[in-house]
Write a protein that holds these residues in place. Structure first.
Motif, short mmCIF file in Angstrom:
data_model
loop_
_atom_site.label_atom_id
_atom_site.label_comp_id
_atom_site.label_asym_id
_atom_site.label_seq_id
_atom_site.Cartn_x
_atom_site.Cartn_y
_atom_site.Cartn_z
N PRO A 103 2.00 13.57 -2.73
CA PRO A 103 0.87 13.08 -3.30
C PRO A 103 2.38 11.88 -4.58
CG PRO A 103 0.68 15.15 -3.29
CD PRO A 103 1.19 14.85 -2.34
N ASP A 104 2.62 12.90 -4.82
CA ASP A 104 3.59 12.26 -6.24
C ASP A 104 4.54 12.15 -6.07
OD1 ASP A 104 1.56 12.00 -7.57
OD2 ASP A 104 1.33 13.97 -8.69
N VAL A 105 5.03 11.28 -5.73
CA VAL A 105 6.71 11.02 -5.55
C VAL A 105 7.49 10.27 -6.27
CG1 VAL A 105 6.14 10.46 -2.64
CG2 VAL A 105 5.99 8.57 -4.84
N GLY A 106 7.01 10.59 -8.05
CA GLY A 106 8.00 9.94 -8.45
C GLY A 106 8.44 8.66 -8.33
N MET A 107 9.83 8.46 -8.98
CA MET A 107 10.13 6.75 -8.85
C MET A 107 10.29 5.74 -7.27
SD MET A 107 13.36 7.22 -11.45
CE MET A 107 13.75 5.93 -11.31
N LEU A 108 10.26 7.24 -6.57
CA LEU A 108 10.02 6.87 -5.06
C LEU A 108 8.48 5.20 -5.09
CD1 LEU A 108 11.11 6.55 -2.11
CD2 LEU A 108 10.17 8.57 -1.51
N ALA A 109 7.86 5.67 -5.42
CA ALA A 109 6.37 4.51 -5.68
C ALA A 109 7.39 3.12 -6.60
CB ALA A 109 5.36 5.69 -6.13
N VAL A 110 6.86 2.24 -5.95
CA VAL A 110 7.21 1.35 -6.14
C VAL A 110 6.18 0.44 -6.85
CG1 VAL A 110 8.35 -1.71 -6.65
CG2 VAL A 110 9.74 1.31 -5.81
N SER A 112 2.25 -0.58 -4.80
CA SER A 112 0.65 0.31 -3.88
C SER A 112 1.53 1.08 -2.73
CB SER A 112 -0.46 0.24 -3.21
OG SER A 112 -0.13 -0.43 -2.60
N ARG A 113 0.50 2.41 -2.74
CA ARG A 113 1.26 3.20 -1.60
C ARG A 113 1.77 2.18 -0.56
NH1 ARG A 113 0.36 9.18 -0.67
NH2 ARG A 113 -0.28 9.18 -2.62
N PHE A 114 0.30 1.84 0.36
CA PHE A 114 0.25 0.98 0.99
C PHE A 114 1.51 -0.02 1.07
CE2 PHE A 114 -1.05 -2.33 3.91
CZ PHE A 114 -1.47 -2.55 4.81
N THR A 115 1.77 -0.78 -0.03
CA THR A 115 2.59 -1.44 -0.17
C THR A 115 4.17 -1.30 0.48
OG1 THR A 115 1.60 -3.48 -1.24
CG2 THR A 115 3.69 -3.75 -1.29
N ASP A 116 4.30 -0.23 -0.36
CA ASP A 116 5.64 0.78 0.19
C ASP A 116 5.80 1.55 1.31
OD1 ASP A 116 6.26 0.21 -3.09
OD2 ASP A 116 5.33 2.21 -3.48
N ILE A 117 4.52 1.75 1.80
CA ILE A 117 4.79 2.20 2.58
C ILE A 117 5.08 1.51 4.23
CG2 ILE A 117 3.54 3.12 5.33
CD1 ILE A 117 1.68 5.28 3.20
N VAL A 118 4.56 0.32 3.79
CA VAL A 118 4.85 -0.84 4.71
C VAL A 118 6.57 -1.63 4.68
CG1 VAL A 118 3.88 -3.56 5.01
CG2 VAL A 118 2.69 -1.34 5.31
N THR A 119 6.60 -1.54 3.74
CA THR A 119 7.86 -1.95 2.97
C THR A 119 9.26 -1.76 3.58
OG1 THR A 119 7.01 -3.41 1.43
CG2 THR A 119 9.77 -3.42 1.28
N TYR A 120 8.82 -0.12 3.39
CA TYR A 120 9.74 1.09 4.05
C TYR A 120 9.96 1.23 4.83
CZ TYR A 120 10.39 2.83 -1.40
OH TYR A 120 10.33 2.76 -2.25
N ALA A 121 9.04 1.17 5.82
CA ALA A 121 8.88 1.86 7.14
C ALA A 121 9.59 0.25 8.04
CB ALA A 121 7.85 1.67 7.75
N GLY A 122 9.20 -1.11 7.73
CA GLY A 122 9.45 -1.92 8.23
C GLY A 122 10.79 -1.99 8.42
N LEU A 123 11.36 -1.69 7.65
CA LEU A 123 13.12 -2.50 6.67
C LEU A 123 14.38 -0.96 7.13
CD1 LEU A 123 12.78 -3.21 2.97
CD2 LEU A 123 13.83 -5.06 5.34
N GLY A 124 13.14 -0.38 7.44
CA GLY A 124 13.79 0.69 8.28
C GLY A 124 13.81 1.20 9.52
N LEU A 125 12.51 0.65 10.63
CA LEU A 125 12.13 -0.03 12.01
C LEU A 125 13.38 -0.94 12.16
CD1 LEU A 125 9.13 0.58 12.87
CD2 LEU A 125 10.75 2.73 13.75
N ALA A 126 13.78 -2.26 11.44
CA ALA A 126 14.35 -2.97 11.64
C ALA A 126 15.96 -3.46 11.92
CB ALA A 126 13.98 -4.44 10.22
#
Length: 155
Positions: A103-110, A112-126
């Protein structure tokens, strides 16, 4: 509590709205003035650990992701390219999972939660997919990519 004069100074009038009889814009907004004095706290601005813990303990999610990325970059620099880039991609996917689960990830949150998840997962999978297709001896072969490359280069 602030008196009404101080509150009126903080409210910014929207210059686009239609003026009232005295020539002032009718609609008041909460927009920041041109030069802001303070910024809003980001959604993930909370701590990942309790407030009396030392700073590294409070920011363990971002430190874990950055540590894995750093190790991946080191392996890549030491000529273990495929393993290093796979580790970088896996670190980003792990960041997406942390952003989703914790729930609280500190500075890992840049953002919104949805945008962060999609961005991290998309770039990571690529990055993981590209690392698996690296020559020589790719671990993953996608047949239509070779045909696409020949079609675009030979045209």
């Amino acid at each position: 509590m602030k008196d009404p004069e101080e509150q009126a100074e903080e409210t910014v009038r929207d210059a686009i709205s239609a003026p009232d009889a005295e020539g002032r814009p009718r609609r008041a907004t909460r927009r920041f003035p041109l030069f802001t004095k303070d910024t809003a706290r980001p959604e993930g601005g909370g701590r990942a650990a309790r407030g009396d813990a030392p700073a590294p303990a409070r920011q363990w999610p971002i430190l874990a992701v950055l540590g894995l990325v750093g190790l991946g970059l080191l392996l890549t620099a030491l000529d273990v390219f495929r393993v290093g880039t796979l580790l970088i991609g896996i670190a980003l996917v792990a960041g997406a999972v942390l952003r989703w689960v914790v729930p609280d990830v500190g500075m890992l949150a840049v953002r919104s939660r949805f945008t962060d998840i999609v961005t991290y997962a998309g770039l990571g999978l690529a990055i993981v997919l590209l690392a698996m297709m690296v020559q020589p001896h790719p671990l993953l072969q996608i047949p239509f990519l070779k045909d696409t490359l020949h079609f675009t280069v030979s045209s």
